[in-house]
Design a protein around this motif. Structure first.
Motif, PDB file in Angstrom:
ATOM      1  N   LEU A  56     -12.501 -21.924  16.586  1.00  0.00           N
ATOM      2  CA  LEU A  56     -11.291 -22.648  16.983  1.00  0.00           C
ATOM      3  C   LEU A  56     -11.375 -23.095  18.440  1.00  0.00           C
ATOM      4  O   LEU A  56     -11.659 -22.299  19.332  1.00  0.00           O
ATOM      5  CB  LEU A  56     -10.066 -21.766  16.782  1.00  0.00           C
ATOM      6  CG  LEU A  56      -8.716 -22.488  16.764  1.00  0.00           C
ATOM      7  CD1 LEU A  56      -8.617 -23.399  15.546  1.00  0.00           C
ATOM      8  CD2 LEU A  56      -7.571 -21.497  16.769  1.00  0.00           C
ATOM      9  N   LEU A  96     -12.319 -21.226  22.187  1.00  0.00           N
ATOM     10  CA  LEU A  96     -11.031 -21.854  22.476  1.00  0.00           C
ATOM     11  C   LEU A  96     -11.047 -22.592  23.816  1.00  0.00           C
ATOM     12  O   LEU A  96     -11.437 -22.042  24.835  1.00  0.00           O
ATOM     13  CB  LEU A  96      -9.925 -20.799  22.473  1.00  0.00           C
ATOM     14  CG  LEU A  96      -8.497 -21.319  22.300  1.00  0.00           C
ATOM     15  CD1 LEU A  96      -8.341 -21.996  20.943  1.00  0.00           C
ATOM     16  CD2 LEU A  96      -7.490 -20.186  22.447  1.00  0.00           C
ATOM     17  N   ILE A 148      -5.430 -14.366  13.348  1.00  0.00           N
ATOM     18  CA  ILE A 148      -5.821 -15.622  13.986  1.00  0.00           C
ATOM     19  C   ILE A 148      -7.061 -15.433  14.850  1.00  0.00           C
ATOM     20  O   ILE A 148      -7.798 -16.391  15.120  1.00  0.00           O
ATOM     21  CB  ILE A 148      -4.639 -16.195  14.800  1.00  0.00           C
ATOM     22  CG1 ILE A 148      -4.725 -17.721  14.850  1.00  0.00           C
ATOM     23  CG2 ILE A 148      -4.556 -15.603  16.207  1.00  0.00           C
ATOM     24  CD1 ILE A 148      -3.442 -18.410  15.211  1.00  0.00           C
ATOM     25  N   LEU A 204      -5.518 -24.689  19.763  1.00  0.00           N
ATOM     26  CA  LEU A 204      -4.452 -23.968  19.067  1.00  0.00           C
ATOM     27  C   LEU A 204      -3.119 -24.370  19.674  1.00  0.00           C
ATOM     28  O   LEU A 204      -2.802 -24.016  20.807  1.00  0.00           O
ATOM     29  CB  LEU A 204      -4.652 -22.460  19.180  1.00  0.00           C
ATOM     30  CG  LEU A 204      -3.571 -21.584  18.536  1.00  0.00           C
ATOM     31  CD1 LEU A 204      -3.423 -21.894  17.052  1.00  0.00           C
ATOM     32  CD2 LEU A 204      -3.880 -20.103  18.750  1.00  0.00           C
TER      33      LEU A 204
END
Length: 996
Positions: free
Chosen positions: A404, A428, A398, A407
């Motif tokens: 990303l 993130l 991941i 999450l």
């Protein structure tokens, strides 16, 4: 990704639309001495300014000294002619005239609730060159808006979102708007059918009817809109029509948003061949199956949202993907399949979605593990797998998702450690792994996530200390706003007591961490904080001084319960909306409040050692907005004051287990919103005041353990008919039970034990709808919840508890209280028979009629009460046999019929034979589990008379022989010729033989 954001995929289309709509912008001239603004236009703008309300002084540049009005704020001119083409003045008020405009943006203005003359007059109609008009948020409800708009033939974009429009002017069949490409009528409640004039605007490229409440029937016309590419119809039920969807078939739509329109699968089958479609949102409808492949070319679609179609049960995620994505490399960038009830594992087909940016699969029944290939979806920006059944570890791969941003893995069954690779997610912003089974400590690598705004690791099995270099760990978390780590066993120890974190938190939840023994003074630096939960963190020091709280002007919610905070509480921070200090070691008087001070919505000071009177805190000269007040389990004394008219917003009041005396205040009748009243465990005396009948919203009434007297009034059941829990046990109530008590249809716990009640048990108890199964039991009434919005929704919650006698002992019930269905009339002076109507209470779990003077037999249909777990008829005067239907009570775990006058055999059942002999003592019963056995014999037909034995005839269907009770191991043998009491018995008659 929302439907609106999909415009980013259609750059070429948008650029064209922007050019048409905005026209030529004013370019910066290298010669700053050139004055573009025409004098007449400048004067008109100055007159316009005079009519403006400009509290922010945004138009400070609009002055005579600055001749070039093209340099003024909000003005855009043609850089050749000097004509004013655009005025961009959002959130201002004013009036203007005499300006040739192409772009006018006056959105988000309320104009002091008075629309300027130029909008309500014919001034707008003179703007023949106006291409862009935005009046969104302006109240146009009193004006003929359509008549004015129809005089603007050059309009390309028209934005009328949220303008309080109600009239669609159905008498108008067409408009003179041949250039209009964008029409936005969203967020206006027309509550009518769609009108014909919309279909006359054949140049439309984008139409937004979001939340307009249009319903059918709809005139034919969508087929006329041949240029239409973007269609938003969110929450308009006219779309649930096969004829409407057929008209949209074969169109050039790029974006179709028909969320929440009630569309069924059969209707959706009418829509097909949308070959140009890029964005499809059919979420929150009534779909029961996967859309047909003929709807569009799913391989070219970039965004799909099927969420919130609850009837998709039992369809696997694998099957769904195989059904709509048959190509090798789908173009899909956003896939939302939340709340569909999807099952199965995360399939390998997901690995083909190499362009995927948004994957939302939350709130399904997906199980299995997170596959390693998830790290190959390198464009992912949002990954939501929350609220599923996913187990195993979070894969190390991941960490490869460098783009990303979000999450969400919460509410699954994930275990193991949070992988160190999580620190590689440099983009993130939100990480939520709460409500799993993750263990170990927080990895150091989380400290590298410099963009992280929200971190939620709450309710796992994390333990140990945060990194020794804690100050270094947090150094890069400059963006952190929400830190949720509660429900873990983590330790936070600082090397430097004066440490100041680099972040400014809005929400902090560290409940059950080890923060103590000293109060964490670094919290004082969190000036932006709205919400704190540092409950059960081992703090044993005193409360910080008032100056500490004054440095936190924004703090609204604070929970410091279940610590060992000591000392007195002199005041309550005025900004707080919720303060929970229950289960600490506070002492002294309750905090004194001045007449002008504020008071939280929720105040819980229970389970401390506060003492003294209630008066100085409850009776200042100002009405309070408090909804939850819990002062229970302290050392408070004196009478309860008569000033409850100041607390009319109260929903939950708890004064239990103090030393309060006197009568129940009559002013409690002012609490007309009250849902729960708990005053049990005090020394209250007197009668139930008639004023209580005004509490018509009351669900919970707990007055047990006092010294109340008198009868239970008839209005109790008649006026308080919504009562769900009533506990009046251990008082001195007398008199008969009024039949009006049977109006308590929603009652789930009725405890009247340990009083002096007399008379018969009312035969109308079968009217208790929850006990009888006619109504479902409610969980909601046993807890009070109130929500208010911070940056997130905060829930103020308090749960009802009660002390009940079940299974022979008294315990306090809280979380499982909604599961209890109890009727306790024990230890009174009730007489008469047990009414057979009680057997209709098939959902009742606890029935206690012990320690009364009840006579007669136990109702034969007692076995109909199939949910009974506890049944106590002990210490009465009941006679006859135990009904055989007792054997049907498969859930019995506590049973007592001791010390009555019952006779005969104990019926056979797994439950009854499992109880101790003491449950049957004091009767003339035989058979297991008693040591007294029943002897079975057959007696031939014989006329007998005058004996020391007696015989009772029985139905032969119950047993094969005759039985008697014997207290010795040696059986008493009966001879066929033995003389019995006078009577004639058949050869196969069953007799119960008992000795004189």
């Amino acid at each position: 990704m929302s439907a609106r954001s999909s415009f980013s995929h259609y750059t070429r289309y948008l650029c064209l639309l922007a050019v048409v709509a905005l026209f030529r912008l004013c370019s910066c001239s290298p010669n700053f001495d050139v004055v573009l603004c025409m004098d007449g236009k400048r004067q008109a703008l100055l007159e316009f300014k005079e009519g403006l309300i400009d509290e922010a002084d945004r138009l400070a540049s609009w002055v005579d000294e600055e001749e070039d009005c093209c340099r003024w704020a909000g003005i855009v001119c043609d850089n050749v002619t000097g004509h004013v083409h655009e005025i961009r003045l959002r959130a201002l008020d004013g009036d203007c005239l005499g300006i040739e405009l192409r772009h006018l943006d006056l959105s988000c203005n309320d104009f002091g609730q008075k629309v300027p003359k130029f909008i309500s007059s014919h001034w707008l109609s003179s703007l023949h060159q106006l291409h862009h008009l935005d009046l969104s948020g302006v109240d146009l409800s009193k004006y003929n808006w359509l008549e004015v708009i129809n005089t603007l033939p050059s309009l390309v974009e028209l934005h009328l979102s949220g303008c309080v429009l109600v009239d669609m002017h159905h008498h108008v069949s067409s408009l003179n708007l041949t250039s209009l490409s964008l029409l936005d009528l969203s967020y206006n409640n027309f509550n009518s059918s769609l009108t014909l004039w919309i279909f006359s605007i054949t140049s439309l490229v984008s139409l937004d009817l979001t939340l307009c409440n249009f319903h059918g029937p709809t005139p034919s016309g969508f087929h006329n809109l041949t240029s239409l590419q973007v269609l938003h119809i969110f929450e308009n039920d006219f779309m649930n029509s096969s004829s409407v969807l057929k008209e949209l078939s074969n169109s050039n739509l790029i974006l179709l948003d028909i969320r929440s329109c009630g569309v069924s699968s059969s209707v959706l089958d009418s829509l097909h061949n949308l070959t140009s479609l890029f964005n499809l949102d059919i979420s929150d409808n009534q779909l029961t199956k996967i859309p047909a492949k003929s709807l569009c070319n799913f391989c070219n679609v970039k965004e799909i949202d099927l969420s919130w179609n609850y009837d998709f049960q039992s369809i696997s995620l694998t099957y769904l993907l195989e059904s709509i994505l048959e190509c090798k490399t789908p173009a899909l960038e956003s896939l939302a399949l939340r709340y569909l009830g999807l099952s199965g594992k995360l399939p390998s087909q997901l690995g083909k979605l190499v362009h995927l940016q948004q994957l939302q699969l939350g709130n399904n029944n997906i199980d299995g593990v997170i596959p390693d290939f998830i790290g190959m979806l390198s464009f992912l920006r949002t990954l939501d797998l929350s609220d599923n059944l996913i187990s195993g570890h979070i894969p190390f791969s991941i960490g490869q998702l460098s783009l990303l941003e979000v999450l969400f893995l919460s509410h699954n069954k994930l275990n193991g450690r949070i992988p160190d690779s999580i620190g590689r997610l440099s983009s993130l912003k939100e990480l939520d792994v709460s409500y799993n089974q993750l263990d170990g400590s927080l990895p150091d690598s989380i400290g590298r996530l410099s963009l992280l705004k929200r971190l939620d690791v709450s309710d796992n099995q994390l333990e140990g200390s945060l990194p020794n270099s804690l100050e270094t760990f947090f150094t890069k978390l400059l963006s952190l706003k929400y830190l949720d780590g509660g429900g873990n066993n983590l330790t936070l120890r600082l090397r430097h007591a004066n440490w100041i974190p680099p972040f400014q938190l809005k929400r902090l939840n560290l409940n059950s961490w080890h923060l103590g023994p000293q109060f964490p003074l670094w919290l004082q630096s969190q000036n932006d904080s709205l919400e704190w939960d540092i409950s059960n963190t081992g703090i044993t020091s005193s409360m910080p001084p008032d100056s500490f709280w004054r440095s936190l002007p924004n703090l609204l919610y604070m929970d410091m319960s279940h610590n060992h905070l000591q000392g007195t509480l002199s005041s309550i921070p005025e900004t707080l909306s919720s303060l929970d200090l229950n289960s600490n070691d506070f002492s002294g008087k309750l905090p004194h409040l001045s007449a002008d001070s504020g008071f939280p919505y929720l105040l819980d000071l229970s389970n401390n050692s506060f003492k003294g009177s209630l008066h100085h805190m409850l009776c200042p000269y100002k009405e309070k907005g408090t909804r939850v007040l819990n002062l229970g389990n302290n050392l408070l004394s004196g009478v309860i004051p008569e000033c409850w008219e100041k607390w009319t917003e109260l929903r939950f009041l708890n004064l239990e287990n103090n030393n309060l005396s006197g009568s129940i205040p009559r002013t409690l009748s002012s609490l007309y919103n009250l849902g729960s009243l708990n005053m049990r465990g005090n020394k209250l005396s007197g009668r139930l005041p008639d004023s209580l009948m005004n509490l018509t919203h009351l669900n919970i009434l707990q007055l047990g353990g006092n010294e109340l007297v008198g009868s239970i009034p008839a209005w109790f059941g008649r006026e308080l008919s919504f009562l769900t829990l009533v506990n009046l046990r251990s008082n001195k109530f007398d008199g008969n039970l009024p039949t009006e008590i049977c109006y308590l249809a929603y009652i789930q716990i009725l405890d009247l034990a340990d009083n002096n009640l007399v008379g018969n048990i009312p035969r109308c108890f079968n009217n208790f709808s929850v006990f009888s199964g006619k109504q479902n039991a409610s969980e909601i009434v046993f807890e009070y919840r109130d929500r208010y919005l911070l940056d997130t929704v905060v829930t103020l919650e308090t749960v009802t508890s009660d002390s009940l006698v079940m299974k022979g002992r008294e315990d306090t019930y809280s979380s499982i209280l909604p599961l209890v269905l109890l009727l306790d009339l024990s230890n009174n002076n009730l007489s008469g028979h047990i009414p057979s109507e009680l057997t209709a209470l098939m959902k009742l779990t606890t029935l206690n009629l012990s320690r009364n003077h009840l006579t007669g037999t136990i109702p034969e249909k007692i076995g109909d009460m199939i949910s009974l777990e506890t049944c106590d008829f002990s210490i009465n005067k009941l006679s006859g046999e135990l009904p055989l239907s007792f054997s049907s009570l498969n859930f019995l775990s506590s049973f007592n019929v001791s010390y009555n006058s019952l006779t005969g055999r104990v019926p056979s059942s797994t439950q009854l034979q499992s109880f101790d002999e003491s449950s049957f003592f004091g009767n003339q019963l035989c058979g297991a589990p008693l040591a007294d056995r029943c002897i079975e014999v057959k007696v031939p037909e014989k006329k007998v008379d005058g004996s020391k034995w007696t015989a009772e005839k029985r139905d032969n269907s119950e047993s094969d022989g005759l039985y008697r009770s014997t207290s010795s191991e040696k059986e008493t043998k009966l001879q066929e010729t033995q003389t019995l009491e006078s009577g004639t018995y058949g050869e196969d008659d069953l007799l119960i033989i008992t000795s004189d």
